[in-house]
Scaffold this active site. Structure first.
Site: not given
Length: 427
Positions: A135, A342, A345
């Site tokens: 911790c 495809c 883009c």
């Protein structure tokens, strides 16, 4: 149906899914509800002193629409009296004798303190102990938690003190806030640890409010570093598990922790050497019920693979994880674009042009339709285009036969008589 039961250093549970020491294991009410839902074990929220906490305590990072990708807390150990926790641990174990109940412990680095708390928690019937040396906040400022966990000598010494009196298996939970976690893992093994668990949370600051300039979270206008966990830390945890699993002098079993949210995550940790896994953030986000998908998914996976027991997958991928110097320099893959899938883009084209090796061409056929094509002779196989592509199957990474036999950097250096090697001498 495969056998999902595990045995971690003598601690048995009906499946490999344990709750990590954290808010979901803060009380008998919670742990018993978790066991009813199907969890195989629980590491009780850390017991120790002093019992103090602050408000507020949690913060989370969301990314691209996904909530709680990363999680941060500045909460300390249990704020419930030790006597109450011990009573509820006893009742929980009595009601669920087949589930693993492990007590997480954190005390000052003093021999008598460790002896005292170990005896008290073992008297109520726990199956094992987990020493919290991980911790990073609050307790660490008082010499406990990661303050101890960052010093191999302290890890070894305190583990030894616990082993002097412990009657149940001892797991040492390690901090990732250290340069080389194998150093403290080895120290734990030297101290007599029966197992290690990793990782605890990572030092973090989640953010700053742009209007108030307060940190996130803040306590009356002031903030402090906290512990980072959740899905975002999984790659870090997985690497640390793998490094310990392949280390030649760490021969104790591992309980994997860090961003485990699904059965797939659990399988990855087990393939890389974890005997079982512990889960926290995913339960804080979605509740105990996620165990149903975890058990069903793991069962289905093992059945599909024809594997009879989940124990048979532990460490099966460790030998595939090595040093960079042992990688084949003559192995090559290239990207190949499926123009039927495809959507043009151009994300792959932009990424390749701006951030990689400029090997994707934008071309036009006779009818004016545009398409993308990789110049394979210039592609280095970095994977970036396939990573940014939003359409599954549009870009594949294809292995290209090499003209040369496999050769690693270390083999190359040996052949040419070079002195530079990527191997690390672990003495």
């Amino acid at each position: 149906m495969a056998d999902l039961s595990i045995n971690l250093a003598g601690i048995k549970s009906p499946n490999p899914f344990w709750l990590a020491s954290a808010p979901p294991t803060n009380s008998g009410y919670q742990v018993q509800r978790a066991f009813e839902a199907g969890w195989g074990g629980a590491v009780w929220k850390t017991l120790g002193e002093p019992i103090l906490n602050v408000s507020s305590r949690f913060a989370a990072v969301s990314f691209n629409g996904q909530r709680v990708m990363g999680f941060n807390n500045i909460e300390l150990i249990t704020d419930r009296p030790l006597e109450v926790n011990l009573k509820e641990i006893y009742e929980t174990k009595k009601r669920f004798p087949d589930r693993a109940v492990v007590a997480s412990l954190m005390v000052e680095p003093k021999r008598e303190k460790w002896h005292e708390i170990v005896k008290r928690v073992e008297d109520v019937g726990v199956d094992g102990l987990e020493l919290n040396f991980g911790c990073p906040h609050g307790m660490a400022e008082r010499g406990m938690g990661s303050a101890s966990g960052q010093v191999p000598e302290l890890v070894e010494k305190q583990t030894y003190w616990v082993k002097e009196v412990a009657q149940t298996p001892v797991i040492v939970k390690l901090t990732p806030n250290i340069t080389d976690i194998t150093a403290t893992a080895e120290a734990a093994a030297q101290g007599g640890a029966d197992a290690i668990s990793m990782i605890n949370t990572i030092n973090s600051l989640m953010g700053v409010d742009l209007d108030t300039w307060n940190t996130i979270p803040h306590v009356a206008g002031k903030g402090a570093h906290g512990g980072y966990c959740g899905p975002a830390v999984k790659p870090i945890a997985l690497n640390m598990v793998a490094e310990c699993a392949r280390h030649p002098r760490i021969h104790v079993p591992i309980s994997g922790i860090g961003g485990i949210s699904s059965w797939k995550d659990a399988v990855e940790f087990m393939l890389m050497g974890a005997t079982g896994v512990q889960v926290c953030t995913a339960v804080m986000h979605h509740g105990f019920r996620i165990i149903e998908d975890m058990i069903e998914g793991l069962n289905h996976y093992l059945d599909e693979k024809g594997i009879a027991s989940v124990k048979d997958i532990v460490g099966r991928a460790v030998h595939k994880y090595s040093d960079w110097g042992d990688l084949d320099l003559n192995y090559k893959v290239v990207a190949r674009i499926n123009t039927d899938v495809c959507i043009n883009c151009n994300k792959c084209y932009i990424s390749c042009e701006d951030a990689s090796h400029q090997c994707i061409d934008r071309l036009t056929v006779e009818n004016g339709k545009e398409y993308l094509k990789v110049r394979e002779e210039d592609c280095v196989g970095c994977n970036l285009c396939s990573i940014v592509c939003p359409v599954d199957g549009a870009i594949e990474m294809i292995e290209i036969p090499s003209e040369h036999p496999p050769m690693t950097w270390n083999e190359r250096q040996a052949v040419i008589g070079g002195i530079s090697s990527c191997s690390v001498d672990v003495k």
